[in-house]
Design an enzyme around this catalytic site. Structure first.
Site, PDB file in Angstrom:
ATOM      1  N   ASN A  12       0.483  -1.452  -0.152  1.00  0.00           N
ATOM      2  CA  ASN A  12      -0.487  -0.179   0.286  1.00  0.00           C
ATOM      3  C   ASN A  12       0.982   0.411   0.173  1.00  0.00           C
ATOM      4  O   ASN A  12       1.207   1.326   0.370  1.00  0.00           O
ATOM      5  CB  ASN A  12      -0.886   0.356   1.060  1.00  0.00           C
ATOM      6  CG  ASN A  12      -1.560   1.283   1.655  1.00  0.00           C
ATOM      7  OD1 ASN A  12      -1.436   2.374   1.210  1.00  0.00           O
ATOM      8  ND2 ASN A  12      -3.383   1.286   2.031  1.00  0.00           N
ATOM      9  N   HIS A  15       1.015   5.970   1.793  1.00  0.00           N
ATOM     10  CA  HIS A  15       1.676   6.626   2.450  1.00  0.00           C
ATOM     11  C   HIS A  15       2.788   8.453   1.512  1.00  0.00           C
ATOM     12  O   HIS A  15       3.596   8.942   2.404  1.00  0.00           O
ATOM     13  CB  HIS A  15       1.592   6.725   4.146  1.00  0.00           C
ATOM     14  CG  HIS A  15       1.202   6.483   5.241  1.00  0.00           C
ATOM     15  ND1 HIS A  15       0.327   7.094   5.137  1.00  0.00           N
ATOM     16  CD2 HIS A  15       0.251   5.201   4.709  1.00  0.00           C
ATOM     17  CE1 HIS A  15      -0.673   7.015   5.641  1.00  0.00           C
ATOM     18  NE2 HIS A  15      -1.067   5.340   5.829  1.00  0.00           N
ATOM     19  N   ARG A  23       3.719  18.725   1.530  1.00  0.00           N
ATOM     20  CA  ARG A  23       4.515  19.680   1.030  1.00  0.00           C
ATOM     21  C   ARG A  23       4.320  20.599   0.007  1.00  0.00           C
ATOM     22  O   ARG A  23       4.953  20.903  -0.589  1.00  0.00           O
ATOM     23  CB  ARG A  23       5.948  19.755   0.926  1.00  0.00           C
ATOM     24  CG  ARG A  23       7.111  19.936   1.891  1.00  0.00           C
ATOM     25  CD  ARG A  23       6.822  21.146   2.702  1.00  0.00           C
ATOM     26  NE  ARG A  23       7.439  21.096   4.009  1.00  0.00           N
ATOM     27  CZ  ARG A  23       9.053  21.623   3.542  1.00  0.00           C
ATOM     28  NH1 ARG A  23       9.769  21.164   2.668  1.00  0.00           N
ATOM     29  NH2 ARG A  23      10.175  21.369   4.658  1.00  0.00           N
ATOM     30  N   HIS A  48      -5.590   3.410  -1.291  1.00  0.00           N
ATOM     31  CA  HIS A  48      -6.887   3.951  -1.214  1.00  0.00           C
ATOM     32  C   HIS A  48      -6.877   5.323  -1.831  1.00  0.00           C
ATOM     33  O   HIS A  48      -6.664   6.348  -1.127  1.00  0.00           O
ATOM     34  CB  HIS A  48      -6.987   4.084   0.921  1.00  0.00           C
ATOM     35  CG  HIS A  48      -8.366   4.027   0.922  1.00  0.00           C
ATOM     36  ND1 HIS A  48      -8.689   3.978   2.513  1.00  0.00           N
ATOM     37  CD2 HIS A  48      -9.396   4.726   0.143  1.00  0.00           C
ATOM     38  CE1 HIS A  48      -9.934   4.099   2.961  1.00  0.00           C
ATOM     39  NE2 HIS A  48     -10.080   4.611   1.881  1.00  0.00           N
ATOM     40  N   ARG A  54      -7.066  12.286   0.806  1.00  0.00           N
ATOM     41  CA  ARG A  54      -5.972  13.033   1.768  1.00  0.00           C
ATOM     42  C   ARG A  54      -4.842  12.406   1.303  1.00  0.00           C
ATOM     43  O   ARG A  54      -3.312  13.111   1.931  1.00  0.00           O
ATOM     44  CB  ARG A  54      -6.215  12.524   3.343  1.00  0.00           C
ATOM     45  CG  ARG A  54      -6.165  11.559   3.333  1.00  0.00           C
ATOM     46  CD  ARG A  54      -5.787  10.684   5.063  1.00  0.00           C
ATOM     47  NE  ARG A  54      -7.467  11.257   4.847  1.00  0.00           N
ATOM     48  CZ  ARG A  54      -8.020  10.696   6.734  1.00  0.00           C
ATOM     49  NH1 ARG A  54      -7.724   9.602   7.067  1.00  0.00           N
ATOM     50  NH2 ARG A  54      -9.434  11.152   6.742  1.00  0.00           N
ATOM     51  N   THR A 106      -8.872   3.715   8.311  1.00  0.00           N
ATOM     52  CA  THR A 106      -9.452   2.789   8.181  1.00  0.00           C
ATOM     53  C   THR A 106      -9.537   1.823   9.647  1.00  0.00           C
ATOM     54  O   THR A 106      -9.109   1.486   9.719  1.00  0.00           O
ATOM     55  CB  THR A 106      -9.035   1.977   7.116  1.00  0.00           C
ATOM     56  OG1 THR A 106      -9.269   2.927   5.944  1.00  0.00           O
ATOM     57  CG2 THR A 106     -10.893   0.945   6.810  1.00  0.00           C
ATOM     58  N   GLU A 155     -10.474  -9.744   2.673  1.00  0.00           N
ATOM     59  CA  GLU A 155      -9.449  -9.136   3.766  1.00  0.00           C
ATOM     60  C   GLU A 155     -10.052  -9.049   4.995  1.00  0.00           C
ATOM     61  O   GLU A 155     -11.260  -8.063   5.024  1.00  0.00           O
ATOM     62  CB  GLU A 155      -9.190  -8.045   2.678  1.00  0.00           C
ATOM     63  CG  GLU A 155      -7.402  -7.538   4.047  1.00  0.00           C
ATOM     64  CD  GLU A 155      -7.213  -6.115   2.817  1.00  0.00           C
ATOM     65  OE1 GLU A 155      -7.310  -6.237   2.124  1.00  0.00           O
ATOM     66  OE2 GLU A 155      -6.308  -5.230   3.392  1.00  0.00           O
ATOM     67  N   GLY A 197      -1.870  -2.542   9.849  1.00  0.00           N
ATOM     68  CA  GLY A 197      -1.492  -2.253  11.049  1.00  0.00           C
ATOM     69  C   GLY A 197      -0.021  -3.767  11.407  1.00  0.00           C
ATOM     70  O   GLY A 197       0.393  -3.740  12.276  1.00  0.00           O
ATOM     71  N   GLY A 218       1.355  -1.608   4.289  1.00  0.00           N
ATOM     72  CA  GLY A 218       1.388  -0.193   3.551  1.00  0.00           C
ATOM     73  C   GLY A 218       2.220   0.461   5.141  1.00  0.00           C
ATOM     74  O   GLY A 218       3.637   0.912   4.820  1.00  0.00           O
TER      75      GLY A 218
HETATM   76  N1  PXP Z   1      -5.964  -3.016   3.716  1.00  0.00           N
HETATM   77  C1  PXP Z   1      -7.069  -2.058   3.593  1.00  0.00           C
HETATM   78  C2  PXP Z   1      -8.425  -2.935   3.709  1.00  0.00           C
HETATM   79  C3  PXP Z   1      -6.566  -1.007   3.939  1.00  0.00           C
HETATM   80  O1  PXP Z   1      -7.533   0.494   4.532  1.00  0.00           O
HETATM   81  C4  PXP Z   1      -5.417  -0.667   5.367  1.00  0.00           C
HETATM   82  C5  PXP Z   1      -5.354   0.661   5.093  1.00  0.00           C
HETATM   83  O2  PXP Z   1      -5.436   1.881   4.195  1.00  0.00           O
HETATM   84  C6  PXP Z   1      -4.301  -1.457   4.808  1.00  0.00           C
HETATM   85  C7  PXP Z   1      -4.950  -2.737   4.628  1.00  0.00           C
HETATM   86  C8  PXP Z   1      -2.763  -1.426   5.385  1.00  0.00           C
HETATM   87  O3  PXP Z   1      -3.306  -0.868   6.527  1.00  0.00           O
HETATM   88  P1  PXP Z   1      -1.437  -0.741   7.037  1.00  0.00           P
HETATM   89  O4  PXP Z   1      -1.001   1.127   6.296  1.00  0.00           O
HETATM   90  O5  PXP Z   1      -2.170  -0.776   8.407  1.00  0.00           O
HETATM   91  O6  PXP Z   1      -0.629  -1.501   6.631  1.00  0.00           O
END
Ligand code: PXP
Length: 246
Positions: A12, A15, A23, A48, A54, A106, A155, A197, A218
């Site tokens: 993911n 970030h 910035r 996402h 954001r 989420t 998931e 997480g 992510g």
């Molecule tokens: N899966 C889904 C459906 C999510 O919404 C997210 C967070 O956007 C993740 C996985 C990844 O989570 P993390 O960024 O905590 O690894």
């Protein structure tokens, strides 16, 4: 491309966009991040598109679609706006997630069992040939409801598991819940993914659940990337400064 242990790793990249947007620069580019992840062996990219944009923006979604030949997993809320974007973009997978404006990330699973809007939105996505995955709590009720709506995958939200101390009774209880829901999902013909997480530390006990075929990770990976290469960044800046003075 499946990894040796047969668990798909989807990175993911939200970030990377969070940092760019802080910035309003053009770097770091999430598309370049996607390229690096795929070249390093990731099986797909997850992003996402939030209602408030954001992190990932519409232009990123279009660019990712153009760039990726491997799996593009677009996470989104089940709204008409998002479904229209998905049908236009045609990612391989859409993961439907709950979304609240005020949340930092989420925070819970989608209430598939209790949601009427979901039926028409998932039907539209499935009709467009897109694989639908439901981001849910690990409960029999949510798994059965997801199968009934025609989802191909569930998931499981691992946020609660990740929150507990490694090896604690609470973590073990949560793993047991995910194991039971995974067994049920597979018996209903659903693919099983997990995410939220996850870190290099807590992922190990989770993947002992062999029904899990895919991980979406992510935040911890982008965080790791900073410390895995900050030294190199200092060295390269030092050499750029020296080159300017030469
Ligand atoms: N899966 C889904 C459906 C999510 O919404 C997210 C967070 O956007 C993740 C996985 C990844 O989570 P993390 O960024 O905590 O690894």
């Amino acid at each position: 491309m499946a990894t040796e242990i047969d668990v798909r790793l989807h990175v993911n990249i939200d970030h990377v966009a969070t940092l760019r947007n802080a910035r309003d620069t053009i770097y770091p580019d999430p598309i370049e991040a996607a390229r690096i992840c795929i070249a390093a062996g990731a099986d797909g990219i997850t992003a996402h598109l939030r209602e408030d944009r954001r992190h990932i923006r519409d232009a990123d979604v279009a660019a990712l679609r153009k760039e990726l030949t491997s799996t593009f997993n677009l996470e989104m809320a089940a709204t008409s706006e998002m479904v229209d974007i998905a049908i236009k973009t045609k990612p391989e997978v859409v993961t439907l997630v709950p979304e609240r404006r005020e949340e930092r990330t989420t925070e819970g699973g989608l209430d598939v069992a209790g949601g009427a809007v979901l039926r028409s939105q998932s039907k539209a996505l499935i009709g467009a040939g897109i694989k639908v995955s439901m981001f849910i709590e690990a409960s029999a009720e949510q798994v059965e409801a997801s199968a009934a709506l025609g989802a191909k995958q569930v998931e499981f939200h691992t946020g609660v598991y990740a929150h507990h101390a490694l090896g604690s009774d609470d973590a073990k209880r949560e793993l047991d819940r995910i194991q039971k829901a995974s067994t049920l999902a597979r018996s209903l013909g659903l693919e099983v993914a997990a995410g939220h997480g996850l870190t290099r530390e807590n992922v190990k006990a989770l993947v002992a659940i062999t029904e899990i075929e895919e991980l979406n990770i992510g935040h911890a990976m982008i965080a790791d990337a900073i410390f895995m290469s900050l030294r190199e960044s200092v060295l390269q800046m030092r050499s750029a400064i020296l080159a300017g003075r030469a």
